[in-house]
Design an enzyme around this catalytic site. Structure first.
Site, PDB file in Angstrom:
ATOM      1  N   LYS A  25       1.489  -3.041  -8.844  1.00  0.00           N
ATOM      2  CA  LYS A  25       2.588  -2.873  -7.889  1.00  0.00           C
ATOM      3  C   LYS A  25       3.973  -2.849  -8.552  1.00  0.00           C
ATOM      4  CE  LYS A  25       0.463  -3.379  -3.666  1.00  0.00           C
ATOM      5  NZ  LYS A  25      -0.707  -4.268  -3.760  1.00  0.00           N
TER       6      LYS A  25
ATOM      7  N   GLU B  36       7.910  -5.014   2.769  1.00  0.00           N
ATOM      8  CA  GLU B  36       6.854  -5.597   3.590  1.00  0.00           C
ATOM      9  C   GLU B  36       5.764  -6.058   2.641  1.00  0.00           C
ATOM     10  OE1 GLU B  36       6.917  -2.410   2.845  1.00  0.00           O
ATOM     11  OE2 GLU B  36       4.879  -2.252   2.077  1.00  0.00           O
TER      12      GLU B  36
ATOM     13  N   SER C  58      -7.000  -2.752 -10.864  1.00  0.00           N
ATOM     14  CA  SER C  58      -5.627  -2.726 -10.354  1.00  0.00           C
ATOM     15  C   SER C  58      -4.897  -4.068 -10.419  1.00  0.00           C
ATOM     16  CB  SER C  58      -5.605  -2.202  -8.917  1.00  0.00           C
ATOM     17  OG  SER C  58      -6.511  -2.920  -8.101  1.00  0.00           O
TER      18      SER C  58
HETATM   19  C1  LIG Z   1      -1.956  -3.992  -3.122  1.00  0.00           C
HETATM   20  C2  LIG Z   1      -3.113  -3.870  -4.022  1.00  0.00           C
HETATM   21  C3  LIG Z   1      -4.066  -2.827  -3.890  1.00  0.00           C
HETATM   22  C4  LIG Z   1      -4.027  -1.829  -2.783  1.00  0.00           C
HETATM   23  O1  LIG Z   1      -2.909  -1.010  -2.741  1.00  0.00           O
HETATM   24  P1  LIG Z   1      -2.946   0.506  -3.214  1.00  0.00           P
HETATM   25  O2  LIG Z   1      -1.652   1.040  -2.758  1.00  0.00           O
HETATM   26  O3  LIG Z   1      -4.119   1.159  -2.531  1.00  0.00           O
HETATM   27  O4  LIG Z   1      -3.113   0.516  -4.672  1.00  0.00           O
HETATM   28  C5  LIG Z   1      -5.091  -2.746  -4.811  1.00  0.00           C
HETATM   29  N1  LIG Z   1      -5.215  -3.650  -5.808  1.00  0.00           N
HETATM   30  C6  LIG Z   1      -4.339  -4.670  -5.954  1.00  0.00           C
HETATM   31  C7  LIG Z   1      -4.557  -5.645  -7.065  1.00  0.00           C
HETATM   32  C8  LIG Z   1      -3.269  -4.815  -5.074  1.00  0.00           C
HETATM   33  O5  LIG Z   1      -2.416  -5.843  -5.231  1.00  0.00           O
END
Ligand SMILES: *Cc1c(COP(=O)(O)O)cnc(C)c1O
Length: 405
Positions: free
Chosen positions: A98, A120, A387
């Site tokens: 993020k 948000e 992610s």
């Molecule tokens: C917020 C988040 C997501 C989902 O958001 P995307 O916009 O689909 O990437 C996925 N993995 C993590 C670790 C997150 O914090």
């Protein structure tokens, strides 16, 4: 890379922000001036070397990029199929992808002279990243968060406060992410003059979907460099989880130019698609408009947005970014699902076999990658976008396992 001559996909939305029939700018009149101002700044930075230099510098010296790619050797041995590699967004400062986007938008806010930032947040990850960058740049930070999510994410709420942000509880609707988004939009309408709204995923009115993607495509750009150094070639498959779709868009986008790499997005099937308790907007949704853009949406017969469920708060969103809707229809990427249970299993496997505690969101991608690897021969390569890290999910996993921490 942007001057490559064999681009098969260099799609930008049209001037109204449409990817095919998806996207667009569905906003109230009061926002049209600020959206136009934002659009102009976004178009201006496209070719502004100094902007991207500053962005790159922040990513290197504050976030710790490039993030490495790790070979998941013991998972690979255990599946006895394709090789699995992990793009380690969990190692970024603040623990997920993020922050890449937040830095981009905060630098833009500074250029536009906006000193008040709103955001948000659902699980709190985007809120934490935003609070972090606001602290670094000396910007006022207000984070809207559903009252229900505030209860579920006590640690992240405190984290944001430590970083100097004000966290505003939202008591409307289901008191979750979509309500926080509505409330942030409302604030923005009232305070357009001094306020920049940092959206956390590839959704919202144009130019947000394209802009957030551009701030996340660093993930895929790094992979294109790193994979040949590590494996001698590009992966056969890339697998990423889909909430709004920003981590997936970030790793997919540069690979849309490479015909031999298949792109797979994994949505949250929650307790199973048949139960209705899921967040699978592409698999189970239909065309609709939410938060300023047209896309696939989970809604009832009357067009009311339905309640969603996922064990991972970051995937618990009733829509998906418009570019994914377009990639789906054009068959440029495939979209599949993983259940809560499959994600938890993959989470456990990753902890024990790799020494990495993954985010529950990322565990959805990993769950599908493990299933896929078993069906493929050993020469194939799967790259999973890890992610984020799973420290934030300790309580959820313990609760799922019936353990009291
Ligand atoms: C917020 C988040 C997501 C989902 O958001 P995307 O916009 O689909 O990437 C996925 N993995 C993590 C670790 C997150 O914090």
């Amino acid at each position: 890379m942007n001057s490559s001559n064999n681009y098969i996909y260099s799609l930008q939305p049209n001037p109204e922000g449409f990817f095919g029939q998806y996207g667009g700018t569905y906003i109230s009149e009061t926002l049209s001036n600020i959206i136009n101002e934002l659009k102009n700044h976004y178009y201006n930075i496209q070719n502004d070397e100094s902007f991207w230099q500053e962005y790159q510098k922040e990513l290197k010296y504050f976030v710790g990029r490039p993030s490495p790619i790790s070979y998941a050797e013991r998972i690979t041995q255990s599946v006895n199929g394709a090789k699995i590699y992990l793009k380690r967004e969990d190692l970024n400062h603040t623990g997920a992808h993020k922050v890449n986007n937040v830095i981009g938008q905060a630098l833009l806010a500074k250029r536009m002279g906006k000193k008040r930032i709103i955001a948000e947040t659902g699980a709190g990850q985007h809120g934490v990243a935003t609070a972090t960058i606001c602290a670094r740049y000396g910007l006022e930070c207000i984070v809207y968060m559903g009252a229900e999510d505030i209860k579920r994410q006590v640690a992240n709420v405190y984290r944001m406060k430590l970083l100097g942000a004000e966290v505003v509880p939202v008591n409307s609707g289901s008191k979750t992410l979509k309500d926080a988004l509505n409330e942030a939009m409302r604030d923005w309408v009232t305070n357009v003059d001094n306020t920049f709204y940092i959206i956390g995923t590839v959704a919202g009115p144009h130019p947000y979907p394209a802009m957030v993607r551009d701030f996340q495509k660093i993930i895929g750009q790094e992979c294109i460099q790193q994979m040949p150094e590590i494996t001698g070639r590009q992966p056969d498959y890339i697998v990423a989880c889909i909430g709004g779709g920003s981590n997936a868009m970030g790793i997919f986008y540069p690979y849309l130019n490479l015909k031999n790499t298949k792109l797979i997005g994994v949505e949250a099937a929650g307790k199973g698609l048949a139960t209705g308790e899921h967040a699978a907007s592409i698999s189970k949704g239909s065309f609709g408009i939410l938060h300023g853009n047209a896309t696939y949406l989970l809604q009832d017969d009357k067009g009311q947005v339905t309640e969603t469920h996922s064990v991972s708060a970051g995937l618990d969103y009733p829509a998906v970014g418009p570019e994914h809707a377009y990639l789906h229809d054009e068959k440029l990427a495939d979209y599949v699902c993983a259940t809560d249970e499959e994600a938890i299993n993959a989470f456990n496997i990753c902890c024990r076999l790799e020494g990495i505690i993954p985010a529950l969101e990322s565990s959805h991608a990993l769950a599908y990658a493990i299933k896929l690897a078993k069906e493929l021969d050993k020469e194939k390569i799967i790259l999973v976008n890890l992610s984020g890290r799973g420290d934030k999910d300790m309580h959820t996993v313990a609760e799922y396992n019936g353990i009291q921490l």
